[in-house]
Scaffold this motif. Structure first.
Motif, PDB file in Angstrom:
ATOM      1  N   UNK A  33       0.839  -1.196   0.000  1.00 18.67           N
ATOM      2  CA  UNK A  33       0.000   0.000   0.000  1.00 18.67           C
ATOM      3  C   UNK A  33       0.876   1.250   0.000  1.00 18.67           C
ATOM      4  N   UNK A  34       0.444   2.311  -0.695  1.00 21.17           N
ATOM      5  CA  UNK A  34       1.197   3.572  -0.618  1.00 21.17           C
ATOM      6  C   UNK A  34       1.242   4.055   0.831  1.00 21.17           C
ATOM      7  N   UNK A  35       2.339   4.714   1.187  1.00 20.66           N
ATOM      8  CA  UNK A  35       2.513   5.162   2.562  1.00 20.66           C
ATOM      9  C   UNK A  35       3.205   6.517   2.564  1.00 20.66           C
ATOM     10  N   UNK A  64       8.852   2.783  -5.357  1.00 21.22           N
ATOM     11  CA  UNK A  64       9.239   4.160  -5.631  1.00 21.22           C
ATOM     12  C   UNK A  64       9.316   4.887  -4.284  1.00 21.22           C
ATOM     13  N   UNK A  65      10.465   5.524  -4.025  1.00 22.00           N
ATOM     14  CA  UNK A  65      10.661   6.256  -2.777  1.00 22.00           C
ATOM     15  C   UNK A  65      10.814   7.734  -3.067  1.00 22.00           C
ATOM     16  N   UNK A  96       4.336   1.314  -3.857  1.00 17.55           N
ATOM     17  CA  UNK A  96       4.657   0.054  -4.520  1.00 17.55           C
ATOM     18  C   UNK A  96       4.333   0.176  -6.003  1.00 17.55           C
ATOM     19  N   UNK A  97       5.118  -0.472  -6.831  1.00 17.96           N
ATOM     20  CA  UNK A  97       4.859  -0.497  -8.269  1.00 17.96           C
ATOM     21  C   UNK A  97       4.528  -1.937  -8.643  1.00 17.96           C
TER      22      UNK A  97
END
Length: 111
Positions: A33-35, A64-65, A96-97
């Protein structure tokens, strides 16, 4: 000569401890999950010039950071990102990708 030796010792100690740095870690989160987390470094009492983001652990998949740095992993990962940074609040962003598996620790320090 004694004064020169004393000066070199003091300069060496300043190089080791003279520059404050402050480190915080993100909370654990679901890698699928995006965070986003805001980390407040104001308690460090420094004027930062750059940040270091160190992350390590197990990673399978693509992430991706900070909206700019893409990483692919298929096992153990241990990576350091360093860039100029001049604020006491650090916004950590993770995306996440696709499907991601693993367990990662994220440590951010301002210097």
């Amino acid at each position: 000569m004694k004064i020169l030796t004393c000066f070199i010792v003091m300069l060496s100690l300043y190089g080791c401890v003279g520059r404050n740095n402050c480190e915080l870690s993100t909370q654990k989160f679901d890698l699928n999950l995006p965070y986003e987390e805001s980390l407040d470094f104001s308690f460090c009492n420094i004027n930062p010039n750059y940040f270091q983001l160190h992350f390590s652990g197990e990673l399978e998949g693509d992430i991706l950071l900070l909206e700019y740095y893409k990483f692919s992993g298929n096992g153990k990962i241990d990576t350091l990102i360093t860039a100029d940074y001049y604020a006491n609040e650090f916004i950590f962003k993770y995306s996440p990708l696709g499907e991601v598996k693993g367990d990662l620790d994220f440590d951010i320090s301002l210097r």
